[in-house]
Design a protein around this motif. Structure first.
Motif, PDB file in Angstrom:
ATOM      1  N   LEU A  84       2.117   4.462   6.144  1.00 45.19           N
ATOM      2  CA  LEU A  84       1.990   3.030   5.892  1.00 45.19           C
ATOM      3  C   LEU A  84       3.358   2.352   5.885  1.00 45.19           C
ATOM      4  CD1 LEU A  84      -0.692   3.146   3.055  1.00 45.19           C
ATOM      5  CD2 LEU A  84      -1.021   2.229   5.363  1.00 45.19           C
ATOM      6  N   ALA A  85       4.360   3.008   5.283  1.00 45.78           N
ATOM      7  CA  ALA A  85       5.707   2.451   5.259  1.00 45.78           C
ATOM      8  C   ALA A  85       6.278   2.331   6.667  1.00 45.78           C
ATOM      9  CB  ALA A  85       6.615   3.326   4.390  1.00 45.78           C
ATOM     10  N   ALA A  86       6.030   3.345   7.501  1.00 48.72           N
ATOM     11  CA  ALA A  86       6.487   3.286   8.888  1.00 48.72           C
ATOM     12  C   ALA A  86       5.767   2.174   9.650  1.00 48.72           C
ATOM     13  CB  ALA A  86       6.258   4.635   9.573  1.00 48.72           C
ATOM     14  N   GLY A  87       4.476   1.983   9.351  1.00 52.07           N
ATOM     15  CA  GLY A  87       3.730   0.909   9.992  1.00 52.07           C
ATOM     16  C   GLY A  87       4.266  -0.457   9.625  1.00 52.07           C
ATOM     17  N   LEU A  97       0.830  -1.202   0.000  1.00 49.20           N
ATOM     18  CA  LEU A  97       0.000   0.000   0.000  1.00 49.20           C
ATOM     19  C   LEU A  97       0.868   1.258   0.000  1.00 49.20           C
ATOM     20  CD1 LEU A  97      -2.933  -0.738   2.484  1.00 49.20           C
ATOM     21  CD2 LEU A  97      -3.054  -0.514   0.006  1.00 49.20           C
ATOM     22  N   ALA A  98       1.952   1.240   0.778  1.00 49.39           N
ATOM     23  CA  ALA A  98       2.838   2.396   0.848  1.00 49.39           C
ATOM     24  C   ALA A  98       3.439   2.712  -0.517  1.00 49.39           C
ATOM     25  CB  ALA A  98       3.952   2.145   1.865  1.00 49.39           C
ATOM     26  N   LEU A  99       3.796   1.686  -1.269  1.00 50.01           N
ATOM     27  CA  LEU A  99       4.398   1.895  -2.580  1.00 50.01           C
ATOM     28  C   LEU A  99       3.405   2.485  -3.585  1.00 50.01           C
ATOM     29  CD1 LEU A  99       6.525  -1.369  -2.844  1.00 50.01           C
ATOM     30  CD2 LEU A  99       7.363   0.950  -2.429  1.00 50.01           C
ATOM     31  N   ALA A 154       9.496   5.738   0.065  1.00 46.03           N
ATOM     32  CA  ALA A 154       8.712   4.819   0.896  1.00 46.03           C
ATOM     33  C   ALA A 154       9.539   3.592   1.262  1.00 46.03           C
ATOM     34  CB  ALA A 154       7.440   4.397   0.152  1.00 46.03           C
ATOM     35  N   ASN A 155      10.337   3.125   0.328  1.00 43.40           N
ATOM     36  CA  ASN A 155      11.201   1.971   0.590  1.00 43.40           C
ATOM     37  C   ASN A 155      12.222   2.289   1.676  1.00 43.40           C
ATOM     38  OD1 ASN A 155      11.937  -0.732  -0.083  1.00 43.40           O
ATOM     39  ND2 ASN A 155      13.719   0.050  -1.169  1.00 43.40           N
TER      40      ASN A 155
END
Length: 283
Positions: A151-154, A79-81, A89-90
């Motif tokens: 989302l990436a942090a999650g 989802l983050a991507l 995000a990566n």
């Protein structure tokens, strides 16, 4: 070189392809993508299960932890991507090695946090901030990108906490990773059926899904588990910081983006912070 390090390097090489594959499959609904890939990866353990069914007899608590880690991490990452620039995000997602150090005193007994850990945390989060700010271009799309970075942090938090909590459950066979993947895959496919519109997959999509399931969402988990069980966890942990470097470099090539100063500096800070935190932890 010990086999455990070869296993770790194999997992790292496979994980380096995950963000690029996720970007190439960005048109596939996230629950469908996660479900098919994890299910394919889970099937890799079937030969072991056919030889000994006991390898899948694990406590419900252990299975729940595996589903939390495999399903939760990859779903949030995909989802983050979709909602933030893939490279940045990566990088934010790869705060998970640093979070493993910072969260260790909270989630594990007998582990303390030293001043050097705080320095590592500052370096890592500074790197994340530079990555986020470097992705901005005025105010357009700011809300969407912020959601993607969250989302990436999650996903980073889920993988770091999952990795730490595996030390608090009874020991399990490496083949049990396949059960984690299959259950997570079925759960994701059920969510797809209820929450997402149906999707038509091309031959190319199926090929990429197979690569994703057999590689970064399959064999990598087994290799990583064998590495942790067969070698010095501290040294293998340090090796894992090759992953964000290789992953980001590959993603830059795939997306055709130049290496900006913000991305380069963010990558250097995050990797330096993770290495510093791990070395301090082992002292």
């Amino acid at each position: 070189m010990p086999k455990s390090y070869l296993h770790a390097l194999g997992a790292i090489a496979l994980w380096a392809t995950l963000a690029s594959l996720g970007t190439a499959l960005s048109h596939v609904p996230p629950f469908l993508l996660t479900g098919l890939s994890l299910a394919i990866g889970g099937l890799l353990s079937l030969p072991s299960v056919l030889r000994d069914r006991a390898v899948w007899r694990i406590p419900p608590r252990t299975l729940a932890l595996g589903v939390y880690g495999l399903f939760g991490f990859h779903f949030l990452l995909f989802l983050a991507l979709r909602h933030a620039p893939p490279v940045e995000a990566n990088l934010v997602n790869y705060l998970w090695p640093l979070l493993m150090v910072v969260l260790a005193p909270v989630l594990l007994a007998g582990v303390s946090l030293r001043p050097a850990h705080l320095v590592a945390a500052l370096l890592g989060f500074t790197g994340a901030a530079i990555a986020i700010l470097g992705a901005r271009d005025g105010t357009a799309g700011a809300t969407t990108e912020t959601w993607g970075f969250a989302l990436a942090a999650g996903s980073a938090f889920i993988w770091s906490s999952y990795s730490l909590w595996t030390r608090r459950v009874p020991a399990f066979s490496t083949a049990a990773i396949g059960l984690f993947g299959l259950v997570s895959g079925m759960l994701s496919l059920a969510c797809h059926a209820v929450l997402e519109p149906s999707a038509s997959l091309s031959t190319r999509d199926w090929l990429l899904l197979a690569v994703c399931g057999l590689g970064p969402l399959g064999a990598a988990f087994y290799l990583w588990d064998m590495a942790l069980k067969g070698g010095d966890v501290r040294q293998i942990g340090i090796l894992s910081y090759l992953t964000p470097l290789a992953s980001t470099a590959l993603l830059l090539v795939v997306t055709g983006r130049p290496l900006s100063w913000a991305i380069a500096l963010a990558a250097a800070l995050i990797i330096s912070a993770a290495v510093l935190g791990t070395r301090t932890k082992s002292a």
